[in-house]
Design an enzyme around this catalytic site. Structure first.
Site, PDB file in Angstrom:
ATOM      1  N   CYS A 182      72.138  92.306  -3.759  1.00  0.00           N
ATOM      2  CA  CYS A 182      70.804  92.384  -4.347  1.00  0.00           C
ATOM      3  C   CYS A 182      71.014  92.174  -5.836  1.00  0.00           C
ATOM      4  O   CYS A 182      71.472  93.067  -6.540  1.00  0.00           O
ATOM      5  CB  CYS A 182      70.168  93.742  -4.072  1.00  0.00           C
ATOM      6  SG  CYS A 182      68.616  93.979  -4.951  1.00  0.00           S
ATOM      7  N   CYS A 187      68.576  94.383  -8.203  1.00  0.00           N
ATOM      8  CA  CYS A 187      68.398  95.820  -8.054  1.00  0.00           C
ATOM      9  C   CYS A 187      69.592  96.355  -7.266  1.00  0.00           C
ATOM     10  O   CYS A 187      70.734  96.120  -7.652  1.00  0.00           O
ATOM     11  CB  CYS A 187      67.059  96.032  -7.353  1.00  0.00           C
ATOM     12  SG  CYS A 187      66.550  97.719  -7.136  1.00  0.00           S
ATOM     13  N   SER A 188      69.376  97.029  -6.166  1.00  0.00           N
ATOM     14  CA  SER A 188      70.495  97.521  -5.367  1.00  0.00           C
ATOM     15  C   SER A 188      70.082  97.674  -3.912  1.00  0.00           C
ATOM     16  O   SER A 188      70.533  98.567  -3.222  1.00  0.00           O
ATOM     17  CB  SER A 188      70.951  98.875  -5.885  1.00  0.00           C
ATOM     18  OG  SER A 188      69.891  99.784  -5.763  1.00  0.00           O
ATOM     19  N   CYS A 189      69.184  96.801  -3.451  1.00  0.00           N
ATOM     20  CA  CYS A 189      68.630  96.910  -2.108  1.00  0.00           C
ATOM     21  C   CYS A 189      69.739  96.815  -1.067  1.00  0.00           C
ATOM     22  O   CYS A 189      70.633  95.972  -1.174  1.00  0.00           O
ATOM     23  CB  CYS A 189      67.578  95.833  -1.889  1.00  0.00           C
ATOM     24  SG  CYS A 189      66.243  95.998  -3.090  1.00  0.00           S
TER      25      CYS A 189
END
Lengths: 103, 202, 117
Positions: free
Chosen positions: B107, B110-112
């Site tokens: 991601c 972000c950090s999905c």
């Protein structure tokens, strides 16, 4: 926004350094932060897009220098103060008080 | 204030810790959060939700061809068959590694990450170096993880920038024909389901 | 009373909150369509990273209808639209020196794309 969070394709950021046998949380404050994020989300204080955008608005140097749960802390402080749920003065006062008790 | 004095008193609280404690104590006072609910959320992600869930999905797909086609067709429903669903896994897609194709998930914005099957993401997945590099130099990233693939292996990088969450179905290693589904689940690693690792036979 | 109590946690965790929207919105693109990602640079929230702006790709899969983060992050409504898995070659993204068997897949909203010739 063309912010620091939009990292795809940047060079020279450094090694990935995966940690072996990494714990789910590294510190107690990370646990509280995670739980507060879920709680305030369930409380309807913001949607995920607002939450992400508040992270994106962090100071870029600070963004690169801090862990993800610190990004969450920053986002939660930003949103809850912007929406009038809490005030920055309340946060500052309480921080001082806790630091004094801790000393 | 139940959590104010749960650290050993040998160093002062960091600024970050102070900010978290201040925020939590104000939200508790305003009755906007419940400390026990937070404890339970934390416990759930520390003990119940993690990469063992994803490993069960993978092992089932390796041993049950019908399940595998359901998984590749409608991942969210197939994963829910095993009891895994919910936050950050509401809309899932499973991508399959084969002899010719290797998939890697990231991601960049972000950090999905697919929480119901993999748990909370490791620090490196959320940090800048991986997010910056993997969409431009995936083979370099694989090298950092000690993975070398043949030149003719097609690489597919999946940027989970929107609402879909991705799980890699790793290649079943040779020499595992006699292993049970349970034994297979034990050899599936977290990184193999992100695409930064391969599964090897025990 | 806090909204999230111990009793609610298991149900919330197991259900989550999908951004999928059960609304009949016509897709602007079909599987296999050649698309060009719009070169937009909003100062607000977007899920369109810089590295695919202006690039040409192919629609590989239609994920269905979702809320549009670019508006919902700013209290401007959900603007439901289709989200697609769009495939780009590394040669398109990063130049001709790259191997021809490397691809990037990313989820693109209708509003990020135009038809490509």
């Amino acid at each position: 926004m063309n912010g620091i969070h939009d990292l795809g394709g940047m060079d020279g950021i450094g090694p990935i350094n995966p940690e072996q046998n990494e714990p789910v949380f590294h510190d107690d404050w990370e646990k509280r932060m995670f739980g507060m994020f879920i709680s305030c989300f369930a409380g309807g204080h913001y949607n995920v897009d607002e939450f992400r955008h508040a992270i994106e608005r962090m100071d870029p140097a600070h963004y690169l220098d801090t862990s993800y749960y610190e990004h969450w802390l920053s986002s939660l402080e930003t949103l809850l103060t912007e929406k009038g749920v809490i005030t920055q003065e309340e946060l500052d006062e309480r921080k001082k008080h806790i630091a004094m008790e801790d000393a | 204030m139940a959590h104010d004095h749960d650290h050993p008193h040998n160093k002062p609280l960091s600024d970050t810790e102070l900010r978290v404690k201040a925020l939590e104590s104000i939200l508790l006072e305003k009755e906007l959060i419940d400390a026990e609910a937070i404890d339970l959320v934390v416990e759930t992600y520390e003990t119940k939700i993690g990469p063992r869930n994803g490993a069960r999905v993978v092992a089932k797909a390796w041993t049950d061809a019908d399940y595998k086609s359901r998984l590749l067709e409608n991942a969210t429903d197939a994963i829910a068959e095993l009891g895994f669903s919910g936050v950050q896994g509401e809309d899932m897609l499973v991508v399959e590694n084969t002899d010719d194709v290797h998939n890697i998930v990231v991601c960049t914005l972000c950090s999905c990450y697919p929480w119901p099957t993999l748990g909370l993401p490791p620090v490196w997945y959320k940090a800048a170096p991986y997010r910056a590099k993997v969409v431009k130099d995936p083979r370099g990233v694989l090298d950092e993880f000690g993975v070398a693939l043949p030149e003719d292996t097609e690489i597919r990088v999946w940027d989970s920038n929107a609402e879909l969450r991705y799980l890699v179905l790793p290649k079943r290693p040779d020499g595992t024909d006699d292993m049970s589904e349970e034994q297979l689940a034990d050899i599936v690693t977290r990184d193999s389901m992100i695409g930064t690792g391969l599964v090897s036979a025990p | 009373m806090p909204t999230l109590t111990k009793e609610i946690v298991p149900g919330l965790v197991a259900t989550g909150a999908s951004c999928r929207i059960d609304e009949d919105v016509a897709p602007n693109f079909g599987i296999g369509d050649a698309v060009e990602i719009r070169n937009i640079n909003p100062v607000t929230h977007t899920r369109l990273p810089r590295y695919v702006r202006g690039k040409k790709g192919t629609v590989e899969r239609d994920h269905g209808v979702f809320a549009f983060p670019d508006t919902s992050a700013h209290g401007k409504g959900e603007t439901p639209q289709h989200v697609y898995s769009v495939k780009f070659s590394f040669q398109e993204l990063w130049g001709e020196d790259y191997a021809d068997n490397m691809f990037l897949y990313i989820d693109m909203f209708d509003d990020y794309m135009r038809a490509s010739s």
